[in-house]
Each structure stands twice: as structure tokens, then as C-alpha cells.
Design an enzyme around this catalytic site. Structure first.
Site, PDB file in Angstrom:
ATOM      1  N   TYR A  49     -20.695 -66.389 -12.143  1.00 43.78           N
ATOM      2  CA  TYR A  49     -20.526 -65.033 -11.602  1.00 43.78           C
ATOM      3  C   TYR A  49     -19.795 -65.077 -10.245  1.00 43.78           C
ATOM      4  O   TYR A  49     -18.876 -64.299  -9.992  1.00 43.78           O
ATOM      5  CB  TYR A  49     -21.921 -64.427 -11.469  1.00 43.78           C
ATOM      6  CG  TYR A  49     -21.998 -63.011 -10.996  1.00 43.78           C
ATOM      7  CD1 TYR A  49     -21.717 -61.955 -11.853  1.00 43.78           C
ATOM      8  CD2 TYR A  49     -22.398 -62.720  -9.688  1.00 43.78           C
ATOM      9  CE1 TYR A  49     -21.829 -60.633 -11.412  1.00 43.78           C
ATOM     10  CE2 TYR A  49     -22.510 -61.412  -9.249  1.00 43.78           C
ATOM     11  CZ  TYR A  49     -22.224 -60.376 -10.118  1.00 43.78           C
ATOM     12  OH  TYR A  49     -22.338 -59.078  -9.684  1.00 43.78           O
ATOM     13  N   LYS A 102     -16.283 -63.409  -9.352  1.00 51.06           N
ATOM     14  CA  LYS A 102     -16.230 -62.346  -8.350  1.00 51.06           C
ATOM     15  C   LYS A 102     -15.284 -62.683  -7.202  1.00 51.06           C
ATOM     16  O   LYS A 102     -14.593 -61.806  -6.684  1.00 51.06           O
ATOM     17  CB  LYS A 102     -17.629 -62.050  -7.811  1.00 51.06           C
ATOM     18  CG  LYS A 102     -18.532 -61.308  -8.822  1.00 51.06           C
ATOM     19  CD  LYS A 102     -17.879 -60.053  -9.346  1.00 51.06           C
ATOM     20  CE  LYS A 102     -18.858 -59.035  -9.902  1.00 51.06           C
ATOM     21  NZ  LYS A 102     -18.148 -57.904 -10.558  1.00 51.06           N
TER      22      LYS A 102
END
Ligand code: NAI
Length: 289
Positions: free
Chosen positions: A165, A169
Site C-alpha cells: 500500500y 501510495k
């Protein structure tokens, strides 16, 4: 001064719930016509149907706004193209893209398999790339566009169990950093939001009491400002519970060690090389409106 989106068309991905729903409702309330995209699946990206996006479209219509639902996945290139085409067929322009769709497959890196790493990159990073790729020529042609990347404090600063993640991101921030340069001459501004809010994604992570002060609707004013004509270009806006701040990639003064520099010189000057006195953001094109 009131900020209006009359005449504007927006696509919000992952807008069937949480943050995306709030952004879509606010844009519609201010006059934008909105494509509400959401795969409608579980938090790990499995399953899905168009019920979530249709429910938000109903909310918008009930309040007198205009919206269309799209139940496709941002990681399906053909699906993204046809979503953009549907908006063009219906309204003839696309002014705003909020890349918001996201999933989680948290595990420590030692336990994470590559399929879960790739799946998260595919939705957050490649999903944003594909949606942006589809609207980019339209925005260039119009000489106007506002694009939002939904990044995260996990990407900016790190968080246990979120290598996939966090990589996705911060990848979105890298993507923005060049889009802001390439889009500037066509008045396409790209900015990032790093939110913290109580949604299904943070259920059980944010304590219940604190969560009451951290509704997703408190992120939306920042995002909607970044969608406006006066939006800056290339800013990372942090938002949580009504507090807003900017995050920067900065560099320090550093030290020049000359043409004969050795490994020992680097070691000897480490404190100076890493000294935070006088740090400044680099290559920020435009911080204000
Ligand atoms: P959420 O789970 O309510 O919203 C994400 C939405 O994206 C869901 O409705 C889901 O169905 C949709 N989605 C997932 N995969 C999709 C795909 N392939 N195509 C289209 N739609 C898809 O969670 P939340 O919190 O509203 O998340 C929104 C965004 O904000 C995400 O990108 C998330 O990573 C980001 N974020 C949220 C934070 C928070 O504190 N809630 C913190 C930092 C970032």
C-alpha cells in the site's frame, strides 16, 4: 466567496462509500455533473456489483443533482476507457478526476505474497494511471483539468504491514510530480490528498471515540478546493478531523566534498550531509492558487 462547479464534469473513482462518496456528493451539490465509479467489492478488492455506485447516484439525484453510475474496476483498462467515453457521450467534457478507489491487503513484508503486492499496486497506482491516461488527452484539448491523487500517510511516512500500500501510495505522488510539470501549460493541475478518516478502511484502526471526530466529510472540503479553478499544482494536502496541512519532499543544504571525495569523507561529514537546518521543498512549481 463561494466555489461553484456549475458546468463542470467530474469522475470520482471508488465513490460508492467512504471518502469518494462524500467528494461526489459535495461536487454535485455545487453544480458538477458526476460519474460515480465503484467496483462495490470487499475491502481486499474481491467481489463487486454496481449497487454501491447506483445508491450514491440516487442520493445525488434526490438532492437535485446530475450523476451517472459506473460499476467497473479502475484496473480494467477497457472498462476505464468506456467509463470516460460514457461521460463524454453524456456531457461532452471532463474537468475533474479524483483517483480515490482503493483496497487493502495488509501483511508484514515477510508474510506477504507477491500477488497481494501486485493487486494493491494495480488498483491504487495503475488504476490512477489508467484513469488519468484516459482523461489526459481530453483535458489537454480543453485546456483545463484538475486531477487528485489519493495518497496516504502510510506512503509518505510508512506503516507496519503496508509495504504494498505504501509503495502504491507514494508511487502516486511520484506520478503527480511529473504530471504537474507536463500538465501546467494546458492548465491541468494535479494535487494529492493524504487523508485520515473513519471509513470501513480504518474501522478497528482508529479508536471509536476519536473516530467520531474524524468523519470522511471533513476531508472533502480540502479535496473539493483542489478540484476548483483556483487549485494549486503539485501540493500534497494532509487532512484529518478538520485539520489541514501540507506535506513536502524537501532537501537540505548538503555539503560539497570535492572531486577527491572518499568513503571516509562521507562518513566524516555525515552529520552535515543529513542536517535538517535550512531544508526547503524542491521543484515546487506553484504553491499558491
Ligand atoms: P473505502 O473502502 O470506503 O473506499 C474505497 C472504495 O474504492 C470502495 O467503495 C471500494 O469498493 C472502491 N474500490 C476498490 N477497488 C476498486 C476498483 N478496482 N475499482 C473501482 N472502485 C474500487 O475506504 P476509504 O477510506 O473511503 O478510501 C478511499 C481512498 O482513501 C482509498 O484510496 C484509500 O487508500 C485512501 N485513504 C484512506 C484513509 C482513511 O483514513 N480512510 C487514509 C489514507 C488513504
Amino acid at each position: 466567496m463561494s466555489i461553484s462547479f456549475e458546468g463542470k464534469v467530474a469522475i470520482v473513482t471508488g465513490a460508492g462509500g467512504g471518502l469518494g462518496r462524500c467528494h461526489a456528493l459535495e461536487l454535485a451539490k455545487r453544480g458538477a455533473r458526476v460519474v460515480v465509479n465503484d467496483l462495490g467489492g470487499a475491502m481486499d478488492g474481491s467481489g463487486g456489483n454496481s449497487a454501491a455506485s447506483e445508491a450514491v447516484v440516487e442520493e445525488i439525484r434526490a438532492a437535485g443533482g446530475e450523476a451517472i453510475a459506473n460499476g467497473g474496476s479502475v484496473s480494467d483498462e477497457q472498462g476505464v476507457q468506456s467509463m470516460v467515453q460514457a461521460a463524454m457521450d453524456q456531457w461532452g467534457r471532463i474537468d475533474i478526476l479524483i483517483n480515490n478507489a482503493g483496497i487493502l491487503r495488509d501483511r508484514s513484508f515477510a508474510k506477504m505474497d507477491l500477488a497481494d503486492f501486485r493487486a494493491v499496486l494495480e488498483v491504487h497506482l495503475m488504476g490512477a494511471v489508467m484513469a488519468t491516461k484516459a482523461v489526459w488527452p481530453i483535458m489537454r484539448e480543453q485546456g483545463y483539468g484538475r486531477i487528485i491523487m489519493t495518497t496516504s500517510p502510510s506512503g509518505l511516512f510508512g506503516n507496519f504491514g503496508q509495504t504494498n500500500y505504501g509503495a502504491a501510495k507514494l508511487g502516486m505522488v511520484g506520478f503527480m510530480n511529473t504530471l504537474k510539470i507536463e500538465g501546467a501549460k494546458n492548465n491541468i493541475h494535479t494535487n494529492a490528498i493524504a487523508p485520515v478518516a473513519m471509513t470501513r478502511m480504518t474501522e478497528g484502526l482508529i479508536p471509536e471515540e476519536a473516530g467520531k471526530q474524524m468523519g470522511p466529510e471533513l476531508i472533502t472540503p480540502g479535496v473539493v478546493y483542489l478540484c476548483s479553478e483556483e487549485a494549486p499544482n503539485g501540493v500534497i494536502l494532509q487532512a484529518a478531523g478538520g485539520k489541514f496541512s501540507a506535506a513536502y519532499i524537501v532537501e537540505n543544504e548538503g555539503v560539497s566534498l570535492g572531486q577527491d571525495v572518499t568513503v571516509e569523507d562521507v562518513a566524516a561529514h555525515w552529520d552535515q550531509i543529513t542536517d535538517l537546518t535550512g531544508v526547503k521543498p524542491r521543484n515546487m512549481l506553484q504553491l499558491g492558487g
